[in-house]
Design an enzyme around this catalytic site. Sequence first.
Site, PDB file in Angstrom:
ATOM      1  CD  GLU A  66      -0.934   0.902   3.573  1.00 16.10           C
ATOM      2  OE1 GLU A  66      -1.307   2.062   3.289  1.00 16.10           O
ATOM      3  OE2 GLU A  66      -1.138   0.366   4.681  1.00 16.10           O
ATOM      4  CE  LYS A  96      -6.497   7.679   5.190  1.00 14.60           C
ATOM      5  NZ  LYS A  96      -6.924   7.818   6.620  1.00 14.60           N
ATOM      6  CB  VAL A 116      -6.032  -1.596   4.048  1.00  7.17           C
ATOM      7  CG1 VAL A 116      -6.541  -3.023   3.970  1.00  7.17           C
ATOM      8  CG2 VAL A 116      -4.752  -1.520   4.873  1.00  7.17           C
ATOM      9  CG  ASP A 118     -13.531   7.178  12.207  1.00  3.57           C
ATOM     10  OD1 ASP A 118     -13.609   6.435  11.207  1.00  3.57           O
ATOM     11  OD2 ASP A 118     -12.606   8.008  12.350  1.00  3.57           O
ATOM     12  CB  SER A 156     -11.310   1.778   8.700  1.00  4.24           C
ATOM     13  OG  SER A 156     -10.650   1.696   7.450  1.00  4.24           O
ATOM     14  CB  ALA A 157     -13.971   2.299   3.825  1.00  9.46           C
ATOM     15  CG  ASP A 158      -8.799  -0.153   5.626  1.00 12.83           C
ATOM     16  OD1 ASP A 158      -8.954   0.464   4.550  1.00 12.83           O
ATOM     17  OD2 ASP A 158      -7.819  -0.005   6.378  1.00 12.83           O
ATOM     18  CE  LYS A 190      -4.231   1.868  11.475  1.00 14.29           C
ATOM     19  NZ  LYS A 190      -4.765   2.878  10.571  1.00 14.29           N
TER      20      LYS A 190
HETATM   21  N1  PSU Z   1      -1.311   1.528   9.405  1.00 10.91           N
HETATM   22  C1  PSU Z   1      -0.201   2.265   9.603  1.00 10.91           C
HETATM   23  N2  PSU Z   1      -0.075   3.428   8.932  1.00 10.91           N
HETATM   24  C2  PSU Z   1      -1.038   3.853   8.053  1.00 10.91           C
HETATM   25  C3  PSU Z   1      -2.213   3.075   7.835  1.00 10.91           C
HETATM   26  C4  PSU Z   1      -2.289   1.915   8.539  1.00 10.91           C
HETATM   27  O1  PSU Z   1       0.668   1.900  10.378  1.00 10.91           O
HETATM   28  O2  PSU Z   1      -0.847   4.908   7.461  1.00 10.91           O
HETATM   29  C5  PSU Z   1      -3.263   3.502   6.830  1.00 10.91           C
HETATM   30  C6  PSU Z   1      -3.686   2.290   5.990  1.00 10.91           C
HETATM   31  O3  PSU Z   1      -3.533   2.631   4.629  1.00 10.91           O
HETATM   32  C7  PSU Z   1      -5.138   2.079   6.337  1.00 10.91           C
HETATM   33  C8  PSU Z   1      -5.558   3.493   6.641  1.00 10.91           C
HETATM   34  O4  PSU Z   1      -5.870   1.489   5.290  1.00 10.91           O
HETATM   35  O5  PSU Z   1      -4.467   4.003   7.389  1.00 10.91           O
HETATM   36  C9  PSU Z   1      -6.867   3.543   7.396  1.00 10.91           C
HETATM   37  O6  PSU Z   1      -7.386   4.836   7.329  1.00 10.91           O
HETATM   38  P1  PSU Z   1      -8.886   5.109   7.806  1.00 10.91           P
HETATM   39  O7  PSU Z   1      -8.895   4.776   9.272  1.00 10.91           O
HETATM   40  O8  PSU Z   1      -9.120   6.578   7.540  1.00 10.91           O
HETATM   41  O9  PSU Z   1      -9.771   4.188   7.030  1.00 10.91           O
HETATM   42 MN    MN Z   2     -12.208   6.808   9.490  1.00  7.93          MN
END
Ligand code: PSU
Ligand code: MN
Length: 302
Positions: free
Chosen positions: A23, A86, A106, A136, A138-140, A157
């Site tokens: 990624e 992003k 992701v 909140d 994640s769409a992941d 995380k």
């Molecule tokens: N894990 C990390 N660093 C990052 C991310 C994950 O250690 O930068 C990124 C990944 O690309 C993950 C994204 O898909 O953060 C999730 O963002 P959000 O919570 O806005 O969906």
């Molecule tokens: Mn989010």
Amino acid sequence: MIPMHINPEVKAHLVKNDIVALESTVITHGLPYPQNEKLALDMEQEVRENGCIPATVGMVRGELVIGLNKEQIHDLSSTNSSTMRKISQRDYGIGFAKKMNGGTTVAGTILASLQAGIKVFATGGIGGVHRGSIFDVSADLQVLSQNPMIVVCAGAKSILDLPATVEKLETLGIPVLGYQTNDFPAFYSTSSGLGVDLRVDTPEEVVEIAQYQWAMGIKSSILVVVPPPSDVALPNEEVEKEIQKAVHDAEEKGIRGAKVTPFLLERMNQLTDGKSMHTNLALLTNNARVAALIAKAYSQKK
Ligand code: PSU
Ligand code: MN
């Protein structure tokens, strides 16, 4: 037709499919320059040393690139993150139409990999259910539930609500395999105290489980969780204090949406005097290594 460029080396290996997708949100929004550029190149190197071809995915002026070259990696690493997007599921149409530069999350990298036909992907940690009062998620998670990939990570995380994230993985029908571990890792630490669906000890077991799952017509990803290497793992209690501070600061500052994760990662780095970033870098390259072993097994068992 979408604007997509597949790097010639990656293209040549698609039949064999001994490829690991990587990624790039971690490069554009997750880590500071120049550590991000070094990390991206280190992960690619790790994939090669373990017998596979790396394909770092990103968006360059509205073109989806599968296998960024060194110059493109340098550009995405050194450009101010506020001028880049992003790229998650909802961002593809926008990014193509408006010729954006961006790092794929992701979710974004899974969707891109499937377009190209790649089946194995390495990342640091997936997004999940956030802590705090704002809802909140994640769409992941949703993209993982709807697209068949093998995704190698160190769990989610620990800045997230891990028990809620693990519950959500179960609801969405995403199998979680512990790679040489019985525990769901907490990203910076080896265990969150939560379990996995099955412990596996070899890449071949991962491939066999994925293939049976997909043969059932189930189109979800297989999540392979790998603990951070023991020499860099941080004690859970130690990071937990800092995480609570970081989450508190994010709420106080009113950070929202896609900005939450980058804010928390940067704040964690400040609060731990760079220790969290050191662990983050080491687990990312370790995940690239494990993913390469799995991609190799996949390519041989197809
Ligand atoms: N894990 C990390 N660093 C990052 C991310 C994950 O250690 O930068 C990124 C990944 O690309 C993950 C994204 O898909 O953060 C999730 O963002 P959000 O919570 O806005 O969906
Ligand atoms: Mn989010």
